[in-house]
Design an enzyme around this catalytic site. Structure first.
Site, PDB file in Angstrom:
ATOM      1  N   CYS F  98      48.334  48.682  48.631  1.00 33.04           N
ATOM      2  CA  CYS F  98      47.013  49.297  48.792  1.00 33.04           C
ATOM      3  C   CYS F  98      45.925  48.220  48.901  1.00 33.04           C
ATOM      4  CB  CYS F  98      46.723  50.258  47.624  1.00 33.04           C
ATOM      5  SG  CYS F  98      45.338  51.371  47.969  1.00 33.04           S
ATOM      6  N   ASP F 167      42.413  52.069  39.235  1.00 37.48           N
ATOM      7  CA  ASP F 167      41.187  52.862  39.110  1.00 37.48           C
ATOM      8  C   ASP F 167      40.926  53.247  37.668  1.00 37.48           C
ATOM      9  OD1 ASP F 167      42.242  53.323  41.990  1.00 37.48           O
ATOM     10  OD2 ASP F 167      40.138  53.936  42.029  1.00 37.48           O
TER      11      ASP F 167
END
Lengths: 275, 275, 275, 275, 275, 275
Positions: F98, F167
């Protein structure tokens, strides 16, 4: 027999059982006893393997305030039920083993909040405490499926989480709970199923920090099989250790935390436990 | 009720149990029946999940020689006992689960040969067949230690090998045996303890080669818990699969061989099984 | 001392060592002996744990043709070297342990075919046979890096494959080779590194099918440490078992096959081995 | 050559070895040196990979009190011996690797307290420090069994716990110790054998919190094999990392704690270490 | 361009793809070609990595009977669909990856037999063959849920079995299939989910017995990302190996068998494959 | 539309994405808004799953000092880049998945310090954020190799470490990051490859301590496949959890620490986060 002696006797004979029930009975007996030192001594030795009992006596000896202690325990229970119920997803399956009033209160709370879930459990030989859990959950309208202990793979297969209680939390992040708990947590861990242990930090055992291990209680062999044969022996240790790395998190009154953080929080919040 | 009907009834009601006992009773009933076709049909359907029963009927229908079959079974048992006893080291600990007359005969043979060993076993809820094994071994002077099923980690910890029987051998190398066998073999495998399954190849189930799986028998829930509560369900499947890669070797009449070799040997030696 | 006695003595004293060297010396001694039966008996008992030796004597006793046997061995070696060299990718790293002339011949063949690769190896205490391998490979211009045995994780980390020999192939797919082989194959398996065992099927041990296990040779403790102290004991078993499920494939004269297929091929091609 | 230069030279040449011996020699040399700054600088660079050495110099530079430091080290040693000995069950087997005076003191303490246990150990090539441990334990009447390093599976098989020392404790819970320690702890972990590391928190390396890793010392290749051949290379890194999740607990002067708690305790109790 | 050249071109350009489609087109082209030897040579080299193509040409060159071959393939497909559908339990979830007409036919057969099940699948970048599978299943009224490849844990979590096809079956029991198959089978194995590979034994690659490995095809990098940047490289190997011990069974026309039995059955039934 | 509404809209529509970019945009919008309370409320609900956003608003509401907060974030980023770059060995391979600006800054820092390394990455379907990472690294002259997500085993095989962002950091030591992160970290852990998560502790989510879990965002199914078919469903959860015991260490502004230490450090240094 006075009240103190009766409570001590009831704890010894297992008439009073469950870490929290034992602690509460001891607090009451202590508060009613005129000779606090004697009461403390007698109660501490009534059940050698229960840190919550010993921590309670330690607190009472230090602060002499049973009401504050009982309130602390009640609030801890409520917080654990609340935090734990958040961990049960809607439309899920929970696996549990043995009977823990704390674990039951988490599931009941989740039910009260309107969550839909079912519970797989294992009967927990030799004393079938799984049945106590089954009846307690059924009373609240929670559907349960009982399995023999050796069918644990099937009880776990569809589970979204494993949720049990504990009698002891150690300084290196493991827990001690009813026989089978270590085996089934190991399997859950391998199957990527999170393992939560709902337990007040009052069950932390400070002497584990000195390398001391509670002796695992070996109960009467007749509980397993009432047989007399010189070639047949019975193993009846009723507790086993759950390795720290098989435990996803402890659900405590200080939050849902990794085992390693429990001692740290305790040092900050319950300094008396280490005195 | 004639003899045939009585045997069929006894097999259905579990009065006759154990894969080999069922097969032997069926062979006798068949040999005494005037109408062989009818006997074959009735006996085959007396217990749907026993390949040894069905293989026996197939053999009889093909060769019409019950004596040869019984001799074959007897010789297989003797070879398995002999080969298996070689696998038990002196001064060792064997772990076993449930009751298998084949596994017992291996241990008794080892004892007769003067080997010193002890046996850890698990009680095998709900029907406690572990106790039958314990008594059978004790009778031959073998020391055993009984554990509740959830204490399997402790029963395995010091074991040098795991030795169990099986009801079914599949075409892809797995076995089916009493509930718990799959879980405990998995743990044994992880702990580097070899897992041996003592079973005649008569227990090979040819239909597994067509992807068919024996339906696992789900017995009466009252065996587990005699309770009536609309929220409480009981899981009572009494068998489970043992994965091929958790099985070190099968001890068969053709030798101590890897599961994958069983079908190959059968095709060479028992071609009638595949007709 | 006649030739037969000398060879027997040399095998016993380890002057002749390595499964294949022992077998070849025995074949020669047998062929030169006037009394074949006596030679067979003496040679078989010269080294109790070498199936290739015993299989060779069995072949000679049956066919009385040492030239055919030596040719068979030579051709097997050549095929194994050829098949095995195909398994070594260009620009790769091979990990090996101990000394196996078969494994060395695979690597030398790959080098001869122009492949670029390097070899990590472990020294193989107590007798440092890893050094023999290192020198053999270096002589052919192959770069090797020697590690102490306990540095095996580092020797394996960058390896594309593990390639070792074996003294024994069992009926249930495992192998027996120098101490450390089982441990390092287990680690390789966990790290997703394929494990190949290069060995002629002449090393198959038929008695393993009867559950018999070769006794693992325990050599003189002075090889490990020349110490005299009543509290200090030495463990010097020099072989250990490699589990079947840690072995990707056997490189044999019948092809690169799964362990389980070895016995099957042998029954078809070397029926004399099972007589 | 003055005393300071001699100590520095002895540390560099490995005449003084072992994390604690090096630290103690450095403390003495520093205390005797007139120029503290120069002494600190020279001593710190005498052995680049020993945090206990650097932490000691840091403490001295800050507090100028060698006696307090030596007392602190002595008391830490005594506490570790005491706590660790509690972790050795009666009638048990301990596995250890290499030589750690701290680990030895734990076992000697357990012996002094009347515990019965035996010790399996591995010789620890290339320098055979396992022999130092064997002799130290034998002197106290503890029975030991020496294994070559590659026989670690056998040394571990019957062990109830693994107990080693460490040179470095990192900020993320791992440890660095003699080559083989990482591999053998991994295996112990897989076999459900607890792994304890006995080490004073003075071995905590604060720079690991900044992502810096001690360079693993690569010693003279002749220690492994005195060979000259352009194709033969020698790997002689003498330390390796033990993963945090393979370590059950650290036995420190602050208690038996999970690796992650070490830094937290240090921040509270040895704030100077982070200045 | 004549028919033969067109088919060869279409195979080369991937206009014809899928092991079985390629084989069938080649059989047709061969049967229509006047020069059988030339056709065989051209077709064999049209796609180097497809054993089913090569086995088909070998069969034709030996028996010159395309109709028999096509019938054999058709019957194999039907048997695999039948056997495989037996392995899909009612009310279950199947996980599949990529597109295999054989695996699809198994699921369609199960649907036709009235089984209720749903299918989780992964899209299979770079060419999204998962979408072909999704559409093929949806056409038969089977509910599917598509996942990106990296969500495989979620696609597997509730699956009762993993079912994929294969391009190659090796002599040591592994298979080669689309990239991702090896990774996802490894995860399925760890989560105790059986992994079935549906594939005709015509996909057996005899040269793997000689240690030869098909070179894994590395396709045009633009399939992954159409980028030009000297620092950016693209890995586009489109196949990977599935380890034998991650495969529960192969579903073949000879039955549901362990990988190791495939070669054995082939030697008995398709001896021409080894000529 | 005023600035605040525009930022809120841009966050909602993913025009602004990445935990840190979202937080910075929110800080700016808050600082420019006349009505702080309204701004706080609107911004907090713009993206429900970003603890860094909520922690930032909490800090601003408490201290009203956006400049201090931005400086704190900037310094945290610099420290993480510095600490993390120390963890990348020279001549190594990093695996990443990612796009994380924090992870990229670690690699860029290592490049600036002269380290030689290459990066394997996976494309991260459905939105191909791996390409953003590839371009960002290439711009700094770092060589990258892009893989489809299902080729992760190949991307990991030669990697010396795995480095990703996150996150969310939870109270029990796990992290939440883009789909695939949990699967690939599990595999890295099994292959003994350390897994580092570079993330400011501003991403700690205090409500996880109460058992609350961020709902994993399920994005529009068209991102995966723009199809309309009543039998075809799409799973598009874009985040997944990385288990604590698969994470070697978090690289934070407080150091390279074990997950469990993060909350402890935060309680000491950012008490406002728990108010």
């Amino acid at each position: 027999m006075d009240y103190l002696h009766k409570v001590v006797a009831d704890i010894k004979s297992l008439k009073i059982q469950g870490a929290e029930n034992v602690a509460k009975a001891a607090i009451l007996a202590w508060s009613k006893s005129p000779d606090k030192k004697k009461a403390a001594k007698m109660l501490e030795s009534a059940r050698p393997t229960e840190p919550m009992l010993r921590n309670s006596i330690k607190y009472l000896s230090r602060y002499n305030d049973p009401d504050a202690l009982l309130k602390m325990i009640k609030e801890a229970d409520e917080k654990i039920a609340k935090y734990g119920s958040n961990l049960i997803p809607d439309n899920s399956t929970v696996y549990t083993h043995c009977h823990s009033s704390t674990a039951v209160s988490v599931m009941v709370k989740a039910k009260e909040e309107g969550k839909h879930f079912k519970v797989n459990l294992t009967e927990t030989r030799p004393s079938f405490q799984g049945r106590i859990t089954a009846l307690a959950l059924a009373k609240h309208g929670i559907d349960v499926t009982m399995h023999v202990d050796s069918a644990a793979m099937h009880a776990l297969k569809d589970a979204d989480l494993m949720l049990i209680g504990a009698d002891v939390i150690t300084s290196y992040g493991s827990a001690i709970n009813k026989i089978g708990s270590g085996l089934f947590a190991k399997i859950a861990h391998e199957l990527n199923i999170p393992v939560y242990i709902a337990a007040t930090t009052m069950k932390f055992d400070p002497v584990t920090a000195y390398g001391k291990k509670e002796k695992i209680e070996e109960r009467n062999s007749k509980e397993v099989w009432n047989i007399r044969n010189k070639h047949i022996h019975i193993f009846n240790e009723v507790f086993e250790e759950i390795e720290a790395d098989h435990i996803t998190a402890f659900i405590t009154e200080f939050g849902v935390i990794k085992a390693e953080a429990v001692m740290d929080e305790l040092e900050k919040r319950y300094p008396w436990m280490f005195e």
